[in-house]
Enzyme design. Structure first.
Site, PDB file in Angstrom:
ATOM      1  CB  THR A 114      -0.923  -0.023   1.236  1.00 29.56           C
ATOM      2  OG1 THR A 114      -1.707  -1.219   1.177  1.00 29.56           O
ATOM      3  CG2 THR A 114      -1.832   1.198   1.260  1.00 29.56           C
ATOM      4  NE  ARG A 170     -12.270 -10.020   4.113  1.00 27.03           N
ATOM      5  CZ  ARG A 170     -13.408 -10.696   4.055  1.00 27.03           C
ATOM      6  NH1 ARG A 170     -14.425 -10.337   4.801  1.00 27.03           N
ATOM      7  NH2 ARG A 170     -13.526 -11.763   3.284  1.00 27.03           N
ATOM      8  CD  GLU A 171      -3.164  -9.240   9.004  1.00 27.26           C
ATOM      9  OE1 GLU A 171      -3.156  -9.683  10.165  1.00 27.26           O
ATOM     10  OE2 GLU A 171      -2.430  -8.314   8.628  1.00 27.26           O
ATOM     11  CG  LEU A 213     -22.691  -1.524   9.491  1.00 24.33           C
ATOM     12  CD1 LEU A 213     -24.108  -1.497   8.915  1.00 24.33           C
ATOM     13  CD2 LEU A 213     -22.263  -0.103   9.871  1.00 24.33           C
ATOM     14  CB  CYS A 253      -3.773  -2.103   6.781  1.00 23.59           C
ATOM     15  SG  CYS A 253      -2.418  -3.138   6.172  1.00 23.59           S
ATOM     16  CE  LYS A 261       0.623  -0.030   6.616  1.00 24.57           C
ATOM     17  NZ  LYS A 261       0.116   0.315   5.292  1.00 24.57           N
ATOM     18  CE  LYS A 276      -9.728  -9.728  10.556  1.00 23.78           C
ATOM     19  NZ  LYS A 276      -9.686  -9.380   9.127  1.00 23.78           N
TER      20      LYS A 276
HETATM   21  P1  NAD Z   1       4.684  -7.941   6.655  1.00 28.72           P
HETATM   22  O1  NAD Z   1       5.572  -7.145   7.537  1.00 28.72           O
HETATM   23  O2  NAD Z   1       3.873  -9.047   7.228  1.00 28.72           O
HETATM   24  O3  NAD Z   1       5.562  -8.597   5.473  1.00 28.72           O
HETATM   25  C1  NAD Z   1       6.524  -7.913   4.750  1.00 28.72           C
HETATM   26  C2  NAD Z   1       7.721  -8.834   4.568  1.00 28.72           C
HETATM   27  O4  NAD Z   1       8.660  -8.242   3.674  1.00 28.72           O
HETATM   28  C3  NAD Z   1       8.498  -9.097   5.866  1.00 28.72           C
HETATM   29  O5  NAD Z   1       8.497 -10.494   6.120  1.00 28.72           O
HETATM   30  C4  NAD Z   1       9.884  -8.548   5.595  1.00 28.72           C
HETATM   31  O6  NAD Z   1      10.903  -9.286   6.234  1.00 28.72           O
HETATM   32  C5  NAD Z   1       9.952  -8.663   4.083  1.00 28.72           C
HETATM   33  N1  NAD Z   1      10.947  -7.797   3.452  1.00 28.72           N
HETATM   34  C6  NAD Z   1      11.167  -6.487   3.687  1.00 28.72           C
HETATM   35  N2  NAD Z   1      12.181  -6.040   2.893  1.00 28.72           N
HETATM   36  C7  NAD Z   1      12.574  -7.096   2.129  1.00 28.72           C
HETATM   37  C8  NAD Z   1      13.571  -7.270   1.126  1.00 28.72           C
HETATM   38  N3  NAD Z   1      14.350  -6.262   0.734  1.00 28.72           N
HETATM   39  N4  NAD Z   1      13.714  -8.495   0.576  1.00 28.72           N
HETATM   40  C9  NAD Z   1      12.943  -9.527   0.958  1.00 28.72           C
HETATM   41  N5  NAD Z   1      11.990  -9.420   1.908  1.00 28.72           N
HETATM   42  C10 NAD Z   1      11.801  -8.208   2.484  1.00 28.72           C
HETATM   43  O7  NAD Z   1       3.779  -6.876   5.911  1.00 28.72           O
HETATM   44  P2  NAD Z   1       2.339  -7.143   5.245  1.00 28.72           P
HETATM   45  O8  NAD Z   1       1.298  -7.117   6.293  1.00 28.72           O
HETATM   46  O9  NAD Z   1       2.430  -8.314   4.329  1.00 28.72           O
HETATM   47  O10 NAD Z   1       2.157  -5.795   4.401  1.00 28.72           O
HETATM   48  C11 NAD Z   1       2.922  -5.565   3.240  1.00 28.72           C
HETATM   49  C12 NAD Z   1       2.269  -4.427   2.472  1.00 28.72           C
HETATM   50  O11 NAD Z   1       0.952  -4.827   2.046  1.00 28.72           O
HETATM   51  C13 NAD Z   1       2.063  -3.144   3.288  1.00 28.72           C
HETATM   52  O12 NAD Z   1       2.204  -2.046   2.422  1.00 28.72           O
HETATM   53  C14 NAD Z   1       0.617  -3.240   3.728  1.00 28.72           C
HETATM   54  O13 NAD Z   1       0.030  -1.967   3.960  1.00 28.72           O
HETATM   55  C15 NAD Z   1      -0.033  -3.903   2.525  1.00 28.72           C
HETATM   56  N6  NAD Z   1      -1.259  -4.657   2.818  1.00 28.72           N
HETATM   57  C16 NAD Z   1      -1.321  -5.457   3.921  1.00 28.72           C
HETATM   58  C17 NAD Z   1      -2.477  -6.212   4.153  1.00 28.72           C
HETATM   59  C18 NAD Z   1      -2.600  -7.097   5.368  1.00 28.72           C
HETATM   60  O14 NAD Z   1      -3.664  -7.648   5.586  1.00 28.72           O
HETATM   61  N7  NAD Z   1      -1.566  -7.251   6.184  1.00 28.72           N
HETATM   62  C19 NAD Z   1      -3.539  -6.160   3.242  1.00 28.72           C
HETATM   63  C20 NAD Z   1      -3.424  -5.335   2.111  1.00 28.72           C
HETATM   64  C21 NAD Z   1      -2.277  -4.588   1.899  1.00 28.72           C
HETATM   65  C1  UGA Z   2      -8.368  -4.390   6.201  1.00 31.67           C
HETATM   66  C2  UGA Z   2      -9.324  -4.323   5.006  1.00 31.67           C
HETATM   67  O1  UGA Z   2     -10.555  -4.926   5.377  1.00 31.67           O
HETATM   68  C3  UGA Z   2      -8.738  -5.065   3.806  1.00 31.67           C
HETATM   69  O2  UGA Z   2      -9.605  -4.932   2.684  1.00 31.67           O
HETATM   70  C4  UGA Z   2      -7.375  -4.465   3.477  1.00 31.67           C
HETATM   71  O3  UGA Z   2      -6.766  -5.162   2.414  1.00 31.67           O
HETATM   72  C5  UGA Z   2      -6.477  -4.541   4.697  1.00 31.67           C
HETATM   73  O4  UGA Z   2      -7.115  -3.848   5.816  1.00 31.67           O
HETATM   74  C6  UGA Z   2      -5.187  -3.852   4.470  1.00 31.67           C
HETATM   75  O5  UGA Z   2      -5.083  -2.942   3.688  1.00 31.67           O
HETATM   76  O6  UGA Z   2      -4.297  -4.298   5.175  1.00 31.67           O
HETATM   77  P1  UGA Z   2      -7.705  -6.235   7.994  1.00 31.67           P
HETATM   78  O7  UGA Z   2      -6.725  -5.231   8.511  1.00 31.67           O
HETATM   79  O8  UGA Z   2      -7.292  -7.643   7.834  1.00 31.67           O
HETATM   80  O9  UGA Z   2      -8.232  -5.754   6.568  1.00 31.67           O
HETATM   81  O10 UGA Z   2      -8.918  -6.228   8.995  1.00 31.67           O
HETATM   82  P2  UGA Z   2     -10.469  -5.837   8.937  1.00 31.67           P
HETATM   83  O11 UGA Z   2     -11.295  -7.039   8.845  1.00 31.67           O
HETATM   84  O12 UGA Z   2     -10.716  -4.759   7.947  1.00 31.67           O
HETATM   85  O13 UGA Z   2     -10.637  -5.219  10.393  1.00 31.67           O
HETATM   86  C7  UGA Z   2      -9.955  -4.040  10.741  1.00 31.67           C
HETATM   87  C8  UGA Z   2     -10.302  -3.637  12.149  1.00 31.67           C
HETATM   88  O14 UGA Z   2     -11.654  -3.196  12.242  1.00 31.67           O
HETATM   89  C9  UGA Z   2     -10.149  -4.768  13.170  1.00 31.67           C
HETATM   90  O15 UGA Z   2      -9.616  -4.258  14.358  1.00 31.67           O
HETATM   91  C10 UGA Z   2     -11.577  -5.238  13.366  1.00 31.67           C
HETATM   92  O16 UGA Z   2     -11.801  -5.851  14.602  1.00 31.67           O
HETATM   93  C11 UGA Z   2     -12.336  -3.928  13.251  1.00 31.67           C
HETATM   94  N1  UGA Z   2     -13.749  -4.111  12.835  1.00 31.67           N
HETATM   95  C12 UGA Z   2     -14.030  -4.572  11.592  1.00 31.67           C
HETATM   96  C13 UGA Z   2     -14.743  -3.793  13.722  1.00 31.67           C
HETATM   97  O17 UGA Z   2     -14.499  -3.373  14.877  1.00 31.67           O
HETATM   98  N2  UGA Z   2     -16.045  -3.938  13.314  1.00 31.67           N
HETATM   99  C14 UGA Z   2     -16.375  -4.388  12.079  1.00 31.67           C
HETATM  100  O18 UGA Z   2     -17.592  -4.502  11.780  1.00 31.67           O
HETATM  101  C15 UGA Z   2     -15.341  -4.715  11.205  1.00 31.67           C
END
Ligand code: NAD
Ligand code: UGA
Length: 459
Positions: free
Chosen positions: A153, A181-182, A277, A287, A290, A348
């Protein structure tokens, strides 16, 4: 489902939920692309597994030795339902392999996905240092014609930023935000609601879209600025929606209404819907917090005051305070030295992720007020001594966490909390008081068992 096996987190279960029951065969089919994925985290790992599942040859690079070695052992470093099986399937079929060096994944690949962190910078903006580092690392080794894909992102202008760092006119940089979503990452990766691709070059956009053709999802092709905006606008909308319902829950408490029925009555209106909701202790995770801050910052830099989003963020802070206040007032303001049981630490259910977890934040605020906090979470081992849990005693189960407590606070909606033996909980506690910050328990049943029950927006 088990979360603890030989010191690492694993899962059982299946990912074969979306027409993915094709015969296992070794190697990639003709026409498959070679894809480098950089970063094996919550996004990179499902992305690599999904692309490998669709038959592409995927090389996943992870620089963190702990995470990399976990993958080499045939395990995965995160809790995510069905992901282990999907990863193992890719490895078994020979379409997924792991390396520790980003250049090894990038060299010779047709596509290189950046899935590295973009944490919050000191001024609220997205910190692009990981993206910058990877671009510098892989830029020189990319093969001519390769497409770099920003899946992390990243703020508006990041595709151009990466292009400038790579500094080659034979490489395309494309934006392809991730919406998984996680907790349901496998399902979301195989069945995304949409695929968004932002690119200046339509041919490059089409090729990235084609990688995900197997999902059968709608493809939106746009310019990079719009694509980058779509990601932040989506997360900001979701955060605002939760802040809205948390405010409605506050209103319900003031007027004596039940928020669950309010949601029911609102949600049948298709324009509103039932999703997102659920009132709670505030939205958290790696996410939403931030990304909302980054969007406010991005808007300000562009001369736009996103006051609506600022309100949603402020509302979220108040929600954390509200849960702490509920706990303190249930103790007649005598919290110092009092034992408080905390149920749930992740942001969550369905994940082991505690980054910006409201549960951790609230537990630590209670510690700060002098409470003895005993916590249980299915993904946190007993006696865990992680930095984010300083002062919190991590317990082996719910009963240990509530032992001697004068109040128990449910902070994460883990399903198992609905099914505990509440008679046992009652006798373990010093006083049967439950604050259900996730509204997962039945207030009537709890009261009949002799508990003082406090929910969110339940009159
Ligand atoms: P994360 O910290 O779980 O994973 C990132 C990984 O990249 C780490 O394991 C790190 O060691 C590795 N890394 C960093 N630099 C590296 C390099 N030079 N070479 C190889 N590996 C390297 O992060 P994440 O939660 O997967 O998020 C990654 C991006 O995706 C962020 O921008 C986040 O905002 C976005 N995003 C996250 C989610 C989510 O649900 N976590 C959903 C949508 C988007
Ligand atoms: C969220 C978005 O849902 C994803 O689409 C996106 O890709 C991701 O962020 C990202 O950019 O990382 P995630 O962080 O896995 O996904 O979690 P959500 O299910 O969105 O929940 C976010 C927070 O809101 C949690 O703390 C959850 O408990 C809370 N929540 C969610 C509520 O309190 N009420 C709700 O009805 C839904």
């Amino acid at each position: 489902m088990t979360y603890r096996e030989s010191g690492t987190y694993r899962e059982s279960g299946t990912y074969r939920e979306s027409g993915s029951n094709r015969e296992s065969s070794k190697g990639a089919p003709a026409g498959a692309s070679t894809v480098g994925v950089i970063g094996a985290g919550y996004v990179g790992l499902p992305t690599a597994a999904t692309l490998s599942h669709f038959g592409h040859r995927v090389i996943l690079a992870e620089s963190d030795p702990g995470r990399f070695n976990t993958l080499l052992r045939g395990e995965i470093p995160i809790v995510e339902r069905g992901l282990l099986e999907m990863v193992r399937d890719g490895v078994d079929r020979g379409t997924l392999r792991f390396v520790s060096d980003a250049t090894e994944a990038a060299r010779g690949s047709d596509f290189v996905f950046f899935c590295v962190p973009t944490p919050q910078g000191v001024d609220g903006s997205a910190d692009l240092s990981y993206v910058e580092a990877v671009a510098k690392e892989v830029g020189p080794v990319l093969r001519s014609g390769a497409i770099v894909v920003n899946k992390s992102t990243v703020p508006v202008g990041s595709a151009s930023f990466v292009e400038r760092i790579i500094g080659r006119d034979d490489i395309h940089v494309v934006s392809n935000p991730e919406f998984l979503r996680e907790g349901s990452a496998v399902h979301d990766s195989l069945n995304p609601d949409r695929i968004v691709v932002g690119a200046d070059d339509q041919g490059a956009a089409a090729r990235v879209g084609q990688l995900f053709a197997g999902t059968g999802s709608p493809l939106i092709v746009t310019d990079t600025t719009t694509s980058e905006t779509i990601k932040y606008a989506s997360n900001a909308f979701l955060a605002t929606k939760v802040s809205f319902i948390n405010a409605v829950a506050g209103l319900c408490e003031a007027v004596g209404a039940d928020v669950r029925d309010v949601v029911l009555g609102m949600g049948y209106d298709k324009r509103i819907g039932f999703e997102f909701l659920r009132p709670g202790p505030g939205w958290g995770g790696s996410c939403l917090p931030k990304d909302t801050q980054a969007l406010v910052h991005m808007a300000e830099s562009a001369g736009y005051d996103f006051s609506l989003l600022k309100g949603a963020i402020a509302g979220n802070e108040e929600q954390l305070d509200l849960v702490v206040k509920k706990a303190v007032s249930s103790l007649d303001d005598k919290i110092e030295g009092t034992t408080v049981g905390v149920l749930g630490l992740t942001f969550k259910a369905g994940t082991d992720d505690r980054r910006s977890s409201p549960a951790v934040d609230i537990a630590r605020r209670l510690v700060g007020l002098g409470a003895r906090v005993q916590a249980y979470d299915p993904t946190v081992p007993a006696f865990e001594e992680a930095d984010d849990l300083a002062g919190v005693r991590c317990c082996a189960d719910v009963y240990e966490a509530v032992a001697g407590a004068r109040v128990a606070v449910v902070l994460t909606e883990w399903d198992e909390f609905r099914w505990v033996d509440f008679e046992k909980v009652k006798s373990a506690m010093d006083r049967p008081v439950v604050i259900d910050a996730r509204n997962i328990l039945d207030p009537g049943a709890m009261k009949r068992m002799g508990f003082t029950y406090v929910g969110m927006g339940r009159g």
